[in-house]
Design an enzyme around this catalytic site. Sequence first.
Site, PDB file in Angstrom:
ATOM      1  N   ARG A 287      21.402 -25.353 -92.373  1.00  0.00           N
ATOM      2  CA  ARG A 287      20.211 -25.855 -91.676  1.00  0.00           C
ATOM      3  C   ARG A 287      19.339 -26.719 -92.587  1.00  0.00           C
ATOM      4  O   ARG A 287      18.108 -26.695 -92.485  1.00  0.00           O
ATOM      5  CB  ARG A 287      19.372 -24.700 -91.105  1.00  0.00           C
ATOM      6  CG  ARG A 287      20.101 -23.838 -90.096  1.00  0.00           C
ATOM      7  CD  ARG A 287      20.209 -24.563 -88.760  1.00  0.00           C
ATOM      8  NE  ARG A 287      20.771 -23.711 -87.739  1.00  0.00           N
ATOM      9  CZ  ARG A 287      20.054 -23.100 -86.794  1.00  0.00           C
ATOM     10  NH1 ARG A 287      18.762 -23.248 -86.733  1.00  0.00           N
ATOM     11  NH2 ARG A 287      20.662 -22.349 -85.901  1.00  0.00           N
TER      12      ARG A 287
ATOM     13  N   ARG B 275      14.084 -28.624 -88.617  1.00  0.00           N
ATOM     14  CA  ARG B 275      12.643 -28.503 -88.440  1.00  0.00           C
ATOM     15  C   ARG B 275      11.813 -28.343 -89.701  1.00  0.00           C
ATOM     16  O   ARG B 275      10.595 -28.442 -89.644  1.00  0.00           O
ATOM     17  CB  ARG B 275      12.347 -27.347 -87.488  1.00  0.00           C
ATOM     18  CG  ARG B 275      12.667 -27.703 -86.052  1.00  0.00           C
ATOM     19  CD  ARG B 275      12.564 -26.510 -85.161  1.00  0.00           C
ATOM     20  NE  ARG B 275      13.551 -25.519 -85.549  1.00  0.00           N
ATOM     21  CZ  ARG B 275      13.670 -24.335 -85.000  1.00  0.00           C
ATOM     22  NH1 ARG B 275      12.845 -23.967 -84.048  1.00  0.00           N
ATOM     23  NH2 ARG B 275      14.613 -23.503 -85.391  1.00  0.00           N
TER      24      ARG B 275
ATOM     25  N   ARG C 289      12.653 -36.510 -83.577  1.00  0.00           N
ATOM     26  CA  ARG C 289      12.986 -35.708 -82.404  1.00  0.00           C
ATOM     27  C   ARG C 289      11.906 -35.694 -81.326  1.00  0.00           C
ATOM     28  O   ARG C 289      12.103 -35.091 -80.279  1.00  0.00           O
ATOM     29  CB  ARG C 289      13.278 -34.273 -82.859  1.00  0.00           C
ATOM     30  CG  ARG C 289      14.684 -34.038 -83.421  1.00  0.00           C
ATOM     31  CD  ARG C 289      15.730 -33.988 -82.313  1.00  0.00           C
ATOM     32  NE  ARG C 289      15.226 -33.286 -81.148  1.00  0.00           N
ATOM     33  CZ  ARG C 289      15.112 -31.968 -81.041  1.00  0.00           C
ATOM     34  NH1 ARG C 289      15.548 -31.207 -81.982  1.00  0.00           N
ATOM     35  NH2 ARG C 289      14.606 -31.416 -79.962  1.00  0.00           N
TER      36      ARG C 289
ATOM     37  N   ASP D 126      25.221 -28.604 -82.950  1.00  0.00           N
ATOM     38  CA  ASP D 126      24.916 -27.194 -82.714  1.00  0.00           C
ATOM     39  C   ASP D 126      26.193 -26.495 -82.271  1.00  0.00           C
ATOM     40  O   ASP D 126      27.112 -27.141 -81.745  1.00  0.00           O
ATOM     41  CB  ASP D 126      23.832 -27.028 -81.641  1.00  0.00           C
ATOM     42  CG  ASP D 126      23.320 -25.586 -81.616  1.00  0.00           C
ATOM     43  OD1 ASP D 126      22.446 -25.256 -82.441  1.00  0.00           O
ATOM     44  OD2 ASP D 126      23.829 -24.773 -80.820  1.00  0.00           O
TER      45      ASP D 126
ATOM     46  N   TYR E 214      26.481 -15.986 -76.640  1.00  0.00           N
ATOM     47  CA  TYR E 214      25.590 -16.850 -75.839  1.00  0.00           C
ATOM     48  C   TYR E 214      26.105 -16.998 -74.407  1.00  0.00           C
ATOM     49  O   TYR E 214      25.332 -16.985 -73.446  1.00  0.00           O
ATOM     50  CB  TYR E 214      25.434 -18.223 -76.506  1.00  0.00           C
ATOM     51  CG  TYR E 214      24.577 -18.151 -77.751  1.00  0.00           C
ATOM     52  CD1 TYR E 214      23.201 -17.968 -77.655  1.00  0.00           C
ATOM     53  CD2 TYR E 214      25.136 -18.223 -79.024  1.00  0.00           C
ATOM     54  CE1 TYR E 214      22.400 -17.869 -78.784  1.00  0.00           C
ATOM     55  CE2 TYR E 214      24.353 -18.131 -80.166  1.00  0.00           C
ATOM     56  CZ  TYR E 214      22.982 -17.950 -80.042  1.00  0.00           C
ATOM     57  OH  TYR E 214      22.200 -17.848 -81.151  1.00  0.00           O
TER      58      TYR E 214
END
Length: 352
Positions: free
Chosen positions: A34, A38, A47, A83, A158
């Site tokens: 990562r 962010r 973004r 992702d 998920y």
Amino acid sequence: MPETSTPAATPRESAFLKAARGEPVPHTPVWFMRQAGRSLPEYLKLREGVGMLESCMEPDLVVEITMQPVRRYGVDAAIFFSDIVLPLKAVGVDLDIKPGIGPVVASPVETLADVEAIPDLTAEHVPFITESVRRLVAGLGARPLIGFAGAPFTVASYLVEGGPSKEHARTKAMMFGAPEVWDALMRKIAGIAAAYLEVQVAAGASAVQLFDSWAGALTPADYREHVMPHSARVLQRVGSLGVPRIHFGVGTSNLLGLMGEAGADVVGVDWRTPLASAIGLVGDRVVQGNLDPTLVFAPTDVMTARAAEVIEAGRAARGHIFNLGHGVIPSTDPDQLARLTEFVQSYPLERD
Ligand code: CP3
């Protein structure tokens, strides 16, 4: 083992791939799970007004976001910006990534018919991946690009839960109670993951990481029986492509041996397991990890002292790639990661 430093001319000769093959390195290679995303103001700016999955399908954005941490930190490898649920979206599964929540699936998988309704993935589903990888590899030069996919168990969670889950109760209920649906689902996801990794390697990715982030929810016996054969199929298919395979999960102290046996060249270790113990468990394999991601919030000298311990422990392994023990926390100060990168890359490997 140290090696005198000559700059790599190709990814093959980079410190990252040398370490992944267990060869002598000029310095301990470092990248961060990562590392894009962010924690970077330049990412947040790009973004603005663009959905997460939308950004993964737009090569201009994928290339730029993947390059941002490379420019900022000079890390030894780039990780492809995408992702783990992107390939499902690409074959037509109705899902989205909701800010602050994560992947959310409109109609969770329950039955064999639900599984059979999910198409297999081919390169035609993901032309934007091929294009993004090609452009990145051309721009990265000697710096390797790591491709990745979600492992069957983590992706299944998920799909079955319909969103993020702490206990993975519905997923494990299917695993224990409906073995034929479970087997079909795991085969389906394994096929998609392998095909997705093949596309990335064909376009020029130098290594792959299989993320089984939530495998730590399983006992070793259940992992071995219900999950490992499917992850092994993914790793085996990719093995024939000749790139190193990294296999990572969180909370996996008791699974590390099996995760290596599943067909990994490099076993990713989360921060809870001391690297020395992990090395004892993975046999003659390279390890990746494993500084606690919260240590970047500590004073720099505290962080680097702990990083030095990780590097020293890593010397007992066949090879060591430095990383955090899980992804960069969004509130991380990028300047602290820059200091950490510099510290790891300049840490002397020679013995006095
Ligand atoms: O730099 C990199 O590492 C590459 C990018 C990357 C992303 N997701 C981008 C992303 C990678 C490697 C992943 C993998 C991923 N996605 C995993 C395995 C790694 C891990 O952390 O264990 C998992 C479990 C997912 C599923 C997922 N996607 C989660 C849990 C989240 C976070 C939800 C949230 O908002 O807190 C996402 C969304 C996501 N994937 C973001 C990014 C940059 C944040 C979305 C945004 O920026 O709006």
